[in-house]
Design a protein around this motif. Structure first.
Motif, PDB file in Angstrom:
ATOM      1  N   ALA A  36       1.059  -1.240  -0.020  1.00 55.86           N
ATOM      2  CA  ALA A  36      -0.040   0.128   0.145  1.00 55.86           C
ATOM      3  C   ALA A  36       0.819   1.208  -0.021  1.00 55.86           C
ATOM      4  O   ALA A  36       0.675   2.145  -0.571  1.00 55.86           O
ATOM      5  N   VAL A  37       2.163   1.406   0.621  1.00 54.98           N
ATOM      6  CA  VAL A  37       2.778   2.288   0.576  1.00 54.98           C
ATOM      7  C   VAL A  37       3.412   2.721  -0.584  1.00 54.98           C
ATOM      8  O   VAL A  37       3.482   3.702  -1.096  1.00 54.98           O
ATOM      9  N   ARG A  38       3.759   1.460  -1.221  1.00 57.52           N
ATOM     10  CA  ARG A  38       4.362   1.765  -2.697  1.00 57.52           C
ATOM     11  C   ARG A  38       3.427   2.237  -3.514  1.00 57.52           C
ATOM     12  O   ARG A  38       3.750   2.890  -4.603  1.00 57.52           O
ATOM     13  N   SER A  39       2.075   1.695  -3.469  1.00 56.10           N
ATOM     14  CA  SER A  39       0.934   2.573  -4.340  1.00 56.10           C
ATOM     15  C   SER A  39       0.925   3.866  -4.220  1.00 56.10           C
ATOM     16  O   SER A  39       0.616   4.622  -5.069  1.00 56.10           O
ATOM     17  N   LEU A  40       1.271   4.635  -2.907  1.00 51.63           N
ATOM     18  CA  LEU A  40       1.047   5.855  -2.816  1.00 51.63           C
ATOM     19  C   LEU A  40       2.533   6.455  -3.187  1.00 51.63           C
ATOM     20  O   LEU A  40       2.510   7.710  -3.727  1.00 51.63           O
ATOM     21  N   TRP A  41       3.525   5.841  -3.187  1.00 50.17           N
ATOM     22  CA  TRP A  41       4.951   6.493  -3.667  1.00 50.17           C
ATOM     23  C   TRP A  41       5.299   5.157  -4.787  1.00 50.17           C
ATOM     24  O   TRP A  41       6.554   4.602  -4.470  1.00 50.17           O
ATOM     25  N   PRO A  42       5.049   5.420  -5.995  1.00 48.30           N
ATOM     26  CA  PRO A  42       5.416   4.372  -6.980  1.00 48.30           C
ATOM     27  C   PRO A  42       6.909   4.738  -7.358  1.00 48.30           C
ATOM     28  O   PRO A  42       7.569   4.062  -7.883  1.00 48.30           O
ATOM     29  N   ASP A  43       7.431   6.010  -7.145  1.00 47.81           N
ATOM     30  CA  ASP A  43       8.521   6.650  -7.716  1.00 47.81           C
ATOM     31  C   ASP A  43       9.053   7.553  -6.783  1.00 47.81           C
ATOM     32  O   ASP A  43       8.781   8.638  -6.653  1.00 47.81           O
ATOM     33  N   VAL A  44      10.294   7.195  -6.284  1.00 48.80           N
ATOM     34  CA  VAL A  44      10.820   8.271  -5.265  1.00 48.80           C
ATOM     35  C   VAL A  44      12.402   8.626  -5.871  1.00 48.80           C
ATOM     36  O   VAL A  44      13.396   8.953  -5.142  1.00 48.80           O
ATOM     37  N   SER A  45      12.958   8.210  -7.245  1.00 49.45           N
ATOM     38  CA  SER A  45      14.122   8.507  -7.591  1.00 49.45           C
ATOM     39  C   SER A  45      14.299   9.834  -7.568  1.00 49.45           C
ATOM     40  O   SER A  45      13.840  10.836  -7.669  1.00 49.45           O
ATOM     41  N   GLY A  46      15.748   9.974  -6.858  1.00 42.43           N
ATOM     42  CA  GLY A  46      16.221  11.453  -6.982  1.00 42.43           C
ATOM     43  C   GLY A  46      15.886  12.323  -5.702  1.00 42.43           C
ATOM     44  O   GLY A  46      16.192  13.181  -5.418  1.00 42.43           O
ATOM     45  N   GLN A  47      15.171  11.469  -4.808  1.00 42.94           N
ATOM     46  CA  GLN A  47      14.680  12.105  -3.613  1.00 42.94           C
ATOM     47  C   GLN A  47      15.086  11.480  -2.304  1.00 42.94           C
ATOM     48  O   GLN A  47      15.959  10.269  -2.351  1.00 42.94           O
ATOM     49  N   SER A  48      15.132  12.324  -1.358  1.00 41.82           N
ATOM     50  CA  SER A  48      15.704  11.770  -0.095  1.00 41.82           C
ATOM     51  C   SER A  48      14.428  11.029   0.817  1.00 41.82           C
ATOM     52  O   SER A  48      13.538  11.898   0.761  1.00 41.82           O
ATOM     53  N   VAL A  49      14.482  10.329   1.441  1.00 41.61           N
ATOM     54  CA  VAL A  49      13.494   9.564   2.121  1.00 41.61           C
ATOM     55  C   VAL A  49      13.937   9.260   3.559  1.00 41.61           C
ATOM     56  O   VAL A  49      14.950   8.685   3.861  1.00 41.61           O
ATOM     57  N   LEU A  50      13.079   9.709   4.699  1.00 43.32           N
ATOM     58  CA  LEU A  50      13.329   9.424   5.945  1.00 43.32           C
ATOM     59  C   LEU A  50      12.170   8.542   6.478  1.00 43.32           C
ATOM     60  O   LEU A  50      11.132   8.982   6.302  1.00 43.32           O
ATOM     61  N   GLY A  51      12.525   7.466   7.105  1.00 43.92           N
ATOM     62  CA  GLY A  51      11.771   6.767   7.973  1.00 43.92           C
ATOM     63  C   GLY A  51      11.927   7.051   9.545  1.00 43.92           C
ATOM     64  O   GLY A  51      13.012   7.051   9.856  1.00 43.92           O
ATOM     65  N   LEU A  52      10.697   7.298  10.107  1.00 48.88           N
ATOM     66  CA  LEU A  52      10.657   7.905  11.279  1.00 48.88           C
ATOM     67  C   LEU A  52       9.904   6.712  12.241  1.00 48.88           C
ATOM     68  O   LEU A  52       8.560   6.520  11.682  1.00 48.88           O
ATOM     69  N   GLY A  53      10.214   6.617  13.460  1.00 50.94           N
ATOM     70  CA  GLY A  53       9.332   5.741  14.368  1.00 50.94           C
ATOM     71  C   GLY A  53       9.900   4.204  14.094  1.00 50.94           C
ATOM     72  O   GLY A  53      11.345   4.226  14.636  1.00 50.94           O
ATOM     73  N   PHE A  54       9.254   3.079  13.695  1.00 56.86           N
ATOM     74  CA  PHE A  54      10.122   2.003  13.281  1.00 56.86           C
ATOM     75  C   PHE A  54       9.533   1.680  11.860  1.00 56.86           C
ATOM     76  O   PHE A  54       8.613   0.897  11.537  1.00 56.86           O
TER      77      PHE A  54
END
Length: 252
Positions: A27-45
């Protein structure tokens, strides 16, 4: 109250946790199908859901709050995880394109401070994706999984919290319809539960997630670090003193 990192890790090592990770990650991937060239931060767990972005994003980081604890990730290669205070993220303003908040909002001890810090580090067109237990779902009613702890939210409640903290909800997704039963037959049928749940009873999903952008105002400063400025005070020169100054000048 934050869940302990050891309990979270052990949950995702179980078959039930693996199924939950697969369904939510899809489901997360369906909302973010492409993050090329971007910075991604995971917060929590968020580490169970970050691997899919690791080879695609320009930079991938994970922050775990000190009240939860920290574990090394990824298992191979240099660590990409930092232990932080939830209201003091060690990042400059407007430095992250995407923030994925998982096992965080429902456990936060300073909800407003956490969201204001996320607002601060996001770029102007950045996106926040929050994943929380659905208060109407079965998973929120079982304390045998991490989704049964903390404060669950309905879609409307989560949207209100985001709006109250300068975010604009854009898209909503739901996932995890299979019951939280440690039964191999139930877990094997998770894809079928996912299809039927999304079509016939979406309000009873295990998790609800909302993607939102920043609410910007002209002249608005970073919410977490607003300062109070005083207007300059203009003091007029006393007329009597002015006359005295002229008289002294004439005598000299």
């Amino acid at each position: 109250m934050w869940h302990d990192v050891v309990d979270l890790r052990e949950f995702y090592e179980t078959r039930r946790g693996q199924v939950a990770r697969h369904m939510v990650r899809r489901a997360v991937r369906s909302l973010w199908p492409d993050v090329s060239g971007q910075s991604v931060l995971g917060l929590g767990f968020a580490t169970p859901y970050l691997r899919q972005f690791k080879g695609e994003a320009e930079r991938t980081l994970a922050f775990m709050p000190s009240s939860q604890g920290v574990m090394h990730w990824p298992p191979e290669g240099p660590g990409l995880v930092s232990l932080v205070e939830e209201t003091e993220l060690p990042l400059p303003d407007y430095s992250v394109d995407r923030v994925l908040l998982v096992h965080g909002l429902e456990n936060s001890e300073s909800l407003r401070g956490l969201l204001r810090e996320i607002w601060r580090v996001l770029t102007g067109d950045g996106r926040l994706l929050v994943v929380v237990p659905n208060r109407r779902g079965i998973w929120a009613r079982s304390d045998r999984t991490p989704l049964g702890w903390g404060h669950p939210y309905s879609g409307a409640q989560l949207s209100r919290v985001l709006r109250d903290n300068l975010f604009i909800p854009a898209r909503t997704e739901r996932a995890l319809y299979v019951p939280p039963i440690a039964n191999f037959t139930f877990l094997r049928s998770a894809p079928a539960w996912e299809r039927m749940g999304a079509r016939f009873f979406p309000t009873f999903a295990g998790v609800v997630m909302i993607e939102s952008g920043k609410q910007l105002y002209a002249g608005t400063m970073t919410p977490a670090k607003q300062r109070k400025f005083r207007r300059p005070v203009v003091v007029s020169f006393p007329q009597a003193a002015g006359r005295l100054h002229r008289d002294l000048s004439d005598e000299s």
